[in-house]
Design a protein around this motif. Structure first.
Motif, PDB file in Angstrom:
ATOM      1  N   GLY A 357       0.809  -1.221   0.000  1.00  0.00           N
ATOM      2  CA  GLY A 357       0.000   0.000   0.000  1.00  0.00           C
ATOM      3  C   GLY A 357       0.836   1.263   0.000  1.00  0.00           C
ATOM      4  N   LEU A 358       1.873   1.298   0.821  1.00  0.00           N
ATOM      5  CA  LEU A 358       2.683   2.513   0.935  1.00  0.00           C
ATOM      6  C   LEU A 358       3.551   2.729  -0.296  1.00  0.00           C
ATOM      7  N   ASN A 359       4.125   1.638  -0.858  1.00  0.00           N
ATOM      8  CA  ASN A 359       4.922   1.784  -2.076  1.00  0.00           C
ATOM      9  C   ASN A 359       4.065   2.293  -3.228  1.00  0.00           C
ATOM     10  N   THR A 360       2.863   1.740  -3.354  1.00  0.00           N
ATOM     11  CA  THR A 360       1.968   2.186  -4.422  1.00  0.00           C
ATOM     12  C   THR A 360       1.495   3.613  -4.178  1.00  0.00           C
ATOM     13  N   THR A 361       1.284   3.968  -2.901  1.00  0.00           N
ATOM     14  CA  THR A 361       0.924   5.349  -2.571  1.00  0.00           C
ATOM     15  C   THR A 361       2.012   6.303  -3.015  1.00  0.00           C
ATOM     16  N   GLY A 362       3.272   5.944  -2.746  1.00  0.00           N
ATOM     17  CA  GLY A 362       4.387   6.795  -3.169  1.00  0.00           C
ATOM     18  C   GLY A 362       4.421   6.968  -4.671  1.00  0.00           C
ATOM     19  N   THR A 363       4.198   5.880  -5.401  1.00  0.00           N
ATOM     20  CA  THR A 363       4.169   5.966  -6.862  1.00  0.00           C
ATOM     21  C   THR A 363       3.029   6.851  -7.341  1.00  0.00           C
ATOM     22  N   LEU A 364       1.846   6.675  -6.740  1.00  0.00           N
ATOM     23  CA  LEU A 364       0.680   7.454  -7.160  1.00  0.00           C
ATOM     24  C   LEU A 364       0.865   8.933  -6.848  1.00  0.00           C
ATOM     25  N   ILE A 423      -1.144   9.334   4.902  1.00  0.00           N
ATOM     26  CA  ILE A 423      -0.775   9.859   3.585  1.00  0.00           C
ATOM     27  C   ILE A 423      -1.814   9.475   2.531  1.00  0.00           C
ATOM     28  N   PRO A 424      -2.185   8.184   2.403  1.00  0.00           N
ATOM     29  CA  PRO A 424      -3.271   7.887   1.447  1.00  0.00           C
ATOM     30  C   PRO A 424      -4.607   8.511   1.868  1.00  0.00           C
ATOM     31  N   VAL A 510      -4.374  -3.105  -9.075  1.00  0.00           N
ATOM     32  CA  VAL A 510      -5.719  -2.635  -8.736  1.00  0.00           C
ATOM     33  C   VAL A 510      -5.866  -1.162  -9.082  1.00  0.00           C
ATOM     34  N   ILE A 511      -4.858  -0.376  -8.748  1.00  0.00           N
ATOM     35  CA  ILE A 511      -4.947   1.079  -8.965  1.00  0.00           C
ATOM     36  C   ILE A 511      -5.028   1.418 -10.447  1.00  0.00           C
ATOM     37  N   TRP A 522      -6.528  10.373  -8.506  1.00  0.00           N
ATOM     38  CA  TRP A 522      -6.776  10.451  -7.061  1.00  0.00           C
ATOM     39  C   TRP A 522      -7.760   9.385  -6.562  1.00  0.00           C
ATOM     40  N   GLN A 523      -8.487   8.769  -7.485  1.00  0.00           N
ATOM     41  CA  GLN A 523      -9.478   7.763  -7.073  1.00  0.00           C
ATOM     42  C   GLN A 523      -8.840   6.482  -6.537  1.00  0.00           C
ATOM     43  N   GLY A 524      -7.526   6.342  -6.698  1.00  0.00           N
ATOM     44  CA  GLY A 524      -6.862   5.150  -6.192  1.00  0.00           C
ATOM     45  C   GLY A 524      -6.570   5.186  -4.702  1.00  0.00           C
ATOM     46  N   PHE A 525      -6.638   6.379  -4.088  1.00  0.00           N
ATOM     47  CA  PHE A 525      -6.249   6.507  -2.681  1.00  0.00           C
ATOM     48  C   PHE A 525      -7.162   5.776  -1.693  1.00  0.00           C
ATOM     49  N   PRO A 526      -8.480   5.736  -1.881  1.00  0.00           N
ATOM     50  CA  PRO A 526      -9.311   5.010  -0.903  1.00  0.00           C
ATOM     51  C   PRO A 526      -8.903   3.543  -0.745  1.00  0.00           C
ATOM     52  N   PHE A 527      -8.637   2.859  -1.851  1.00  0.00           N
ATOM     53  CA  PHE A 527      -8.218   1.468  -1.770  1.00  0.00           C
ATOM     54  C   PHE A 527      -6.900   1.342  -1.004  1.00  0.00           C
ATOM     55  N   LEU A 528      -5.957   2.252  -1.281  1.00  0.00           N
ATOM     56  CA  LEU A 528      -4.651   2.190  -0.614  1.00  0.00           C
ATOM     57  C   LEU A 528      -4.779   2.478   0.880  1.00  0.00           C
ATOM     58  N   PHE A 529      -5.649   3.411   1.242  1.00  0.00           N
ATOM     59  CA  PHE A 529      -5.855   3.711   2.668  1.00  0.00           C
ATOM     60  C   PHE A 529      -6.416   2.495   3.403  1.00  0.00           C
TER      61      PHE A 529
END
Length: 564
Positions: A357-364, A423-424, A510-511, A522-529
């Motif tokens: 989740g955090l690695n993908t958050t950083g990429t996003l 962060i997410p 998924v994102i 920005w719609q990818g953040f809820p899943f990551l959170f």
């Protein structure tokens, strides 16, 4: 190594040079040889860690601070965007036009794909390659001098990929940019895994750690004191490593400004910046590999041993084993014992999801950040400075607090982890309300205004990342050190590396589907959170470091009893 007191049969076995891993339940198993694995020596004869040797590792981390990789990602995304077109306006349009819709697609196979989705696909491919490397040859680093050669070779590959970015000068080379980004991302991430696996060995051989071990073995200090002091030594090394990485981050960013400001109109300035960043790493990182250089030039190692490394060779590869298969055998042997190490494996599994989740958050966030600032190296340098400066200050502050009040590792991890998963949440809030986003941004505005004019919510992300993500990363490493059986650290750090650097196989896939369907990054953040929160809660309430540490020592002692 674990800091728990050994059982009565552990002390003599604790210093055995070569051991075997077997399933605890398999006392009479005829399949014993299938589980035979030699691991790194934990002999008392292993040399003390000198100040010079530690500095060789610190300098490597100072140079390998990740700035170059961030710039390569920006260059890749910028070229892909310049080569793409706006799907609303149709083929032939520009994604960078003032009237552009904000969406951008590039040719992909027989169809098209959004640039953001291409970026996430590149990350997904990278993590898959990392998984193959860490599971296949990662454990081979335990044997002989292979680990040193492996780290050296992968580092050189990373350096070569960064220098090759000089060829990325036109939009039609965006596919080459993707390839170089994947090579650089994979090689850099793998170097971090093998590098971090050295920390427990270094920590247990510092003069202070060896002094307390001797006092404990002589009955001069109680087990609790020994546990606490060695845990603090592990934290010290990981925290100083993190500080050096961020000091290097600041230094390289300042060097970059010396190019970016006077050469702002030069079309190749971004390429020059990557070369400067990479050269900084080469100059500082070369010293730890003097033995590898000696072998390359056919010289005795002593001829090139200007500084720093002490010989810490592992055991020879067992007869009948191969470098390409030993890794899978180690993983299988470790997984068979999960019931005896519940807290270790709960941490590994939960951290897999958390890191994903955090690695993908950083990429996003990087994708959103590059979109906002039109792939500007200069703007990203200012953002990076805000992150690096706060990272350095926060890591030192957290270490001071922990050392002064002697707070255990898990409590420090939880504090940093709580903020990291916000962060997410920050990105998710941005979807629903501009008002709250504006209020929160203003809180950070005054801090950053001296560096640059207000840059938006991504500035707040970089400050938050710096204040809590750097110490979070350091404490996550120490958590793994605490939960690894003494003498079996390389096996379990290999699994940790798989959980950490090669974990993002779920998130990016998924994102990218979410982004393709919504057209909104920005719609990818809820899943990551949701993913980060669920994994964090399991670690907070499901991992007992004290019990896990003692389970690890008991497990290690049982393995050695089978041999002795």
């Amino acid at each position: 190594m674990s800091t728990s007191p050994p059982s009565e049969n552990l002390a003599p076995a604790f210093h055995a040079d070569v051991k075997q891993v077997v399933d605890i339940k398999s006392d009479d198993s005829p399949d014993l040889n299938a589980n035979q694995i030699a691991i790194s020596s934990i002999s008392k004869d292993e040399p003390f860690v000198t100040r010079r040797e530690l500095w060789s590792y610190y300098l490597y981390s100072n140079g390998g601070n990740g700035v170059g990789l961030g710039y390569t990602q920006t260059l890749f995304q910028g070229l892909a965007t310049a080569a793409g077109y706006d799907p609303v306006a149709g083929p032939g349009s520009s994604c960078l036009a003032d009237t552009a819709s904000g969406q951008c697609i590039v040719p992909w196979g027989s169809g098209t794909k959004s640039v953001s989705s291409v970026m996430l696909t590149a990350d997904g491919i990278s993590f898959a390659i990392m998984t193959a490397i860490l599971t296949t040859i990662g454990s081979a680093a335990d044997y002989g001098t292979f680990g040193r050669w492996l780290l050296f070779a992968i580092t050189v590959v990373c350096w070569a990929a960064q220098y090759a970015c000089m060829a990325l000068t036109t939009p039609n080379r965006w596919v080459l940019a993707m390839v170089l980004y994947i090579i650089g991302f994979v090689s850099y991430s793998v170097t971090l895994v093998f590098y971090a696996a050295l920390f427990p060995r270094l920590a247990r051989n510092t003069p202070r750690a060896r002094q307390f071990r001797e006092k404990y073995e002589n009955g001069e200090v109680p087990p609790e004191v020994y546990e606490q002091e060695e845990s603090l030594e592990k934290n010290r090394i990981t925290d100083v490593f993190t500080v050096h990485s961020n000091v290097g981050f600041v230094t390289t960013l300042l060097l970059n400004l010396a190019l970016l400001l006077p050469m702002a109109n030069n079309p190749k300035v971004d390429n020059y910046v990557i070369v400067v960043v990479n050269t900084y790493w080469v100059v500082l990182g070369i010293w730890w590999c003097e033995y590898a250089l000696a072998g390359f030039f056919g010289l005795p190692a002593e001829n090139l041993r200007v500084v720093f490394q002490e010989p810490r060779q592992g055991p020879e590869l067992p007869k009948g084993e191969y470098y390409l298969t030993i890794g899978w055998k180690q993983i299988w042997a470790a997984l068979k014992t999960y019931k005896h190490l519940p807290y270790t494996f709960v941490y590994l599994f939960s951290y897999f999801l958390l890191a994903d989740g955090l690695n993908t958050t950083g990429t996003l966030v990087s994708i959103c950040q590059n979109d906002k600032f039109s792939f500007s190296f200069l703007q990203n340098t200012y953002l990076g400075l805000s992150q690096a400066i706060t990272s350095t200050i926060s890591t030192l502050a957290f270490w001071y607090i922990q050392r002064y009040w002697k707070i255990n590792t898990k409590k420090m991890f939880v504090v940093t982890n709580v903020v990291t998963i916000l962060i997410p949440l920050w990105g998710m809030i941005g979807i629903w309300t501009e008002k709250l986003g504006s209020v929160l941004f203003n809180l950070f505005h005054d801090i950053i205004i001296s560096l640059r004019r207000a840059l938006g919510s991504t500035t707040a992300y970089n400050v938050m990342f710096g204040l809590f993500q750097a110490p979070y990363y350091a404490y996550s490493l120490t958590m793994m050190s605490e939960l690894s059986p003494p003498g079996f650290e390389n096996m379990f750090f290999g699994l940790f590396g798989l959980s950490n650097r090669a974990s993002s196989m779920v998130g990016p896939n998924v994102i990218q589907v979410i982004i393709d369907k919504t057209g909104n990054n920005w719609q990818g953040f809820p899943f990551l959170f949701a993913m980060c929160t669920a994994a964090s809660v399991v670690i907070w309430f499901g991992v007992d470091i004290t019990k896990g540490r003692r389970d690890a020592v008991r497990w290690a002692a049982e393995q050695r009893r089978h041999i002795h």
